[in-house]
Design a protein around this motif. Structure first.
Motif, PDB file in Angstrom:
ATOM      1  N   ALA A  65      72.537  68.958  28.195  1.00 19.50           N
ATOM      2  CA  ALA A  65      71.833  68.787  29.467  1.00 19.50           C
ATOM      3  C   ALA A  65      72.497  67.721  30.325  1.00 19.50           C
ATOM      4  O   ALA A  65      72.614  67.872  31.547  1.00 19.50           O
ATOM      5  N   ALA A  66      72.967  66.643  29.685  1.00 16.80           N
ATOM      6  CA  ALA A  66      73.641  65.574  30.431  1.00 16.80           C
ATOM      7  C   ALA A  66      74.931  66.077  31.055  1.00 16.80           C
ATOM      8  O   ALA A  66      75.257  65.753  32.209  1.00 16.80           O
ATOM      9  N   GLY A  67      75.669  66.893  30.315  1.00 15.58           N
ATOM     10  CA  GLY A  67      76.934  67.403  30.828  1.00 15.58           C
ATOM     11  C   GLY A  67      76.761  68.438  31.919  1.00 15.58           C
ATOM     12  O   GLY A  67      77.438  68.392  32.952  1.00 15.58           O
ATOM     13  N   VAL A  68      75.809  69.359  31.726  1.00 16.35           N
ATOM     14  CA  VAL A  68      75.665  70.449  32.696  1.00 16.35           C
ATOM     15  C   VAL A  68      75.152  69.937  34.034  1.00 16.35           C
ATOM     16  O   VAL A  68      75.503  70.465  35.096  1.00 16.35           O
ATOM     17  N   SER A  69      74.325  68.902  34.029  1.00 12.18           N
ATOM     18  CA  SER A  69      73.790  68.383  35.289  1.00 12.18           C
ATOM     19  C   SER A  69      74.905  67.871  36.191  1.00 12.18           C
ATOM     20  O   SER A  69      74.883  68.083  37.414  1.00 12.18           O
ATOM     21  N   VAL A  70      75.906  67.219  35.595  1.00 10.36           N
ATOM     22  CA  VAL A  70      77.030  66.689  36.377  1.00 10.36           C
ATOM     23  C   VAL A  70      77.946  67.816  36.837  1.00 10.36           C
ATOM     24  O   VAL A  70      78.331  67.892  38.014  1.00 10.36           O
ATOM     25  N   LEU A  71      78.299  68.712  35.927  1.00 10.69           N
ATOM     26  CA  LEU A  71      79.267  69.767  36.251  1.00 10.69           C
ATOM     27  C   LEU A  71      78.730  70.753  37.289  1.00 10.69           C
ATOM     28  O   LEU A  71      79.462  71.175  38.191  1.00 10.69           O
ATOM     29  N   VAL A  72      77.453  71.125  37.160  1.00 14.65           N
ATOM     30  CA  VAL A  72      76.875  72.045  38.141  1.00 14.65           C
ATOM     31  C   VAL A  72      76.835  71.392  39.517  1.00 14.65           C
ATOM     32  O   VAL A  72      77.203  72.001  40.522  1.00 14.65           O
ATOM     33  N   ALA A  73      76.400  70.123  39.577  1.00 15.56           N
ATOM     34  CA  ALA A  73      76.322  69.420  40.867  1.00 15.56           C
ATOM     35  C   ALA A  73      77.693  69.313  41.523  1.00 15.56           C
ATOM     36  O   ALA A  73      77.842  69.564  42.731  1.00 15.56           O
ATOM     37  N   GLN A  74      78.719  68.948  40.747  1.00 15.73           N
ATOM     38  CA  GLN A  74      80.057  68.799  41.315  1.00 15.73           C
ATOM     39  C   GLN A  74      80.600  70.137  41.825  1.00 15.73           C
ATOM     40  O   GLN A  74      81.193  70.204  42.915  1.00 15.73           O
ATOM     41  N   ILE A 150      69.682  72.052  35.051  1.00 22.54           N
ATOM     42  CA  ILE A 150      70.368  72.983  35.962  1.00 22.54           C
ATOM     43  C   ILE A 150      69.608  73.087  37.284  1.00 22.54           C
ATOM     44  O   ILE A 150      70.189  72.978  38.369  1.00 22.54           O
ATOM     45  N   LEU A 151      68.292  73.296  37.209  1.00 27.26           N
ATOM     46  CA  LEU A 151      67.483  73.422  38.420  1.00 27.26           C
ATOM     47  C   LEU A 151      67.530  72.155  39.266  1.00 27.26           C
ATOM     48  O   LEU A 151      67.621  72.217  40.501  1.00 27.26           O
ATOM     49  N   ARG A 152      67.479  71.000  38.612  1.00 24.49           N
ATOM     50  CA  ARG A 152      67.551  69.743  39.369  1.00 24.49           C
ATOM     51  C   ARG A 152      68.902  69.607  40.059  1.00 24.49           C
ATOM     52  O   ARG A 152      68.985  69.087  41.175  1.00 24.49           O
ATOM     53  N   SER A 153      69.965  70.041  39.402  1.00 20.50           N
ATOM     54  CA  SER A 153      71.295  69.952  40.013  1.00 20.50           C
ATOM     55  C   SER A 153      71.407  70.848  41.245  1.00 20.50           C
ATOM     56  O   SER A 153      72.156  70.546  42.172  1.00 20.50           O
ATOM     57  N   TYR A 154      70.658  71.961  41.250  1.00 21.73           N
ATOM     58  CA  TYR A 154      70.608  72.815  42.433  1.00 21.73           C
ATOM     59  C   TYR A 154      69.697  72.226  43.512  1.00 21.73           C
ATOM     60  O   TYR A 154      69.644  72.742  44.621  1.00 21.73           O
ATOM     61  N   GLY A 155      68.980  71.169  43.170  1.00 22.29           N
ATOM     62  CA  GLY A 155      68.088  70.527  44.122  1.00 22.29           C
ATOM     63  C   GLY A 155      66.638  70.962  44.016  1.00 22.29           C
ATOM     64  O   GLY A 155      65.788  70.522  44.781  1.00 22.29           O
TER      65      GLY A 155
END
Length: 451
Positions: A65-74, A150-155
């Motif tokens: 979860a820590a990794g995907v949040s950064v990669l999806v946002a970038q 993932i959803l948070r990274s999409y906003g």
């Protein structure tokens, strides 16, 4: 998410749902204990011990979860929605495999784990039951963490907040029926509470997954469930594993400090529990601001907006320091009333007030870490915070807790001196790191075809 939508993201719009979501997750962890306290003290102890084990396991699969949040946002910031979708789907598959293996281990070896922890015989039965049920389905929590990230990274931070509210309602309502047996229904006790925890999580996951597919299904290739791209997995591990290692190190250092406090006596243990439970609410402000900032900076880094990312980190830090300091001051002046809600022991209240006073110094230092470490992680700079954090946790926090708390006999005040020194040292080093802009060369954007 296109560039236009990315620009619409704001710290406030992201942060307040995150704040409520985290608070509700904390409450959900306490609802079982609070409601079981009306049923049996032994049941409270059994569930408490089982949850200690489960919290360590949750940290272990939190790395994805820590990794995907950064990669999806970038990648969203770089206008690469297909790549972001591939990473999101692969992270779900990867965490499912890993968490299923941990769930199986907990289900098969729950009794052995509890015996290793020297659990009193009178707690063993209920603790084993709870660990078997909740631990056996702990993979659902891993999936919830991943989809939420993932959803948070999409906003879409409001979506995860609303689902968390629903999970709390299901859990609390179910606990009421399982523990108190209204309308002549049978009472199931700890076993029923365990099933309601599992059911509420399963319902929450299904709803989150439906929301994710509804919001962005066209950019989520199902082939990525089994067809991993090596670079994506390497990037996930490169960000996630150090973050999980830091979290495990923190939990281990807190266990050692708990051993020190246990040497001081039961009164000191009780005081620490009451004060730290109160401090959890103070931390929420900086945690939420830090996570909201991470999403924004991740998008900015992907879009190549380096100067904007730098300024965002500085501005978020200032906001977190002001809010956390004012909240700590407010907590101090209302502290006696707060502590009297838990206990009428004047010694505990007096010690607790002293700790709340020095917490006014502690919280701004914690704000430095929670905001800047999230900012550095969003920029791909993950190694430095982890190395500094582990050294400081053990070299400063644990060492000072023993020296001031045990050796100089300052008790819990000595432990808090260790906390303050640790948070401020790390905070200053994180600030220097952020100002150095070394992190500007760590963006995880890969060139993809058919984007």
């Amino acid at each position: 998410m296109n560039q236009q939508n990315t620009k619409k993201l704001s710290l406030y719009a992201l942060t307040w749902p995150i704040f409520i979501e985290i608070m509700l997750h904390m409450l959900m962890g306490n609802i079982d204990t609070l409601m079981l306290s009306q049923y049996s003290d032994h049941s409270v102890g059994a569930v408490g011990v089982a949850n200690q084990i489960l919290s360590v396991v949750i940290v272990m699969f939190g790395f994805v979860a820590a990794g995907v949040s950064v990669l999806v946002a970038q990648n969203l910031g770089a206008e690469k929605p297909t790549t972001a979708g591939k990473i999101a789907v692969s992270s779900l598959s990867l965490n499912l495999i890993f968490s299923l293996s941990l769930s199986l281990l907990l289900f098969l070896f729950s009794d052995g784990i509890l015996h290793f922890m020297n659990i009193p015989a009178e707690l063993m039965g209920e603790a084993s039951t709870y660990l078997n049920i909740v631990g056996g389905f702990i993979f659902v929590q891993a999936l919830i963490m991943t989809v939420s990230a993932i959803l948070r990274s999409y906003g879409y931070t409001k979506d995860t907040m609303y689902v968390t509210i629903l999970m709390n309602i299901i859990n609390a309502a179910g606990n009421y029926f399982m523990i108190f047996g209204p309308f002549g229904l049978p009472v199931f006790g700890v076993e029923g509470v365990a099933y309601m925890t599992m059911i509420s999580r399963f319902v929450g996951f299904i709803i989150l997954l439906v929301i994710l597919l509804w919001r962005n299904g066209k950019h989520l290739p199902l082939t990525s469930l089994y067809k991993y791209e090596k670079n994506h997995i390497k990037d996930l591990l490169r960000i996630g594993l150090p973050s999980a290692g830091e979290e495990l190190s923190y939990n281990a250092s807190q266990m050692v400090i708990t051993i020190f406090i246990a040497q001081m006596g039961t009164l000191f243990i009780t005081t620490r529990v009451y004060v730290e439970n109160s401090m959890l609410f103070l931390m929420l402000f900086s945690i939420a601001i830090g996570q909201g900032t991470q999403i924004l900076i991740g998008h900015m880094m992907g879009a190549g907006q380096i100067e904007e990312a730098y300024k965002r980190g500085v501005k978020s830090l200032k906001i977190a320091i002001v809010i956390s300091t004012l909240a700590a001051i407010l907590f101090y002046f209302t502290g006696s009333t707060l502590l009297e809600f838990f206990t009428d022991d004047l010694t505990i209240i007096e010690m607790g007030m002293t700790l709340l006073l020095v917490t006014i110094i502690l919280e701004p230092g914690r704000a430095f870490n929670l905001v800047l470490i999230n900012s550095l992680r969003a920029a791909g700079d993950v190694q430095f915070p982890v190395v500094v954090g582990i050294i400081s946790m053990w070299g400063i926090s644990v060492t000072f807790a023993w020296f001031f708390g045990i050796y100089l006999e300052l008790g819990l005040l000595g432990v808090w001196i260790g906390y303050i020194a640790d948070e401020w040292l790390r905070g200053i080093l994180m600030w220097r790191r952020w100002k150095s802009r070394v992190w500007t060369r760590n963006v995880f954007i890969r060139d993809e075809q058919n984007e």
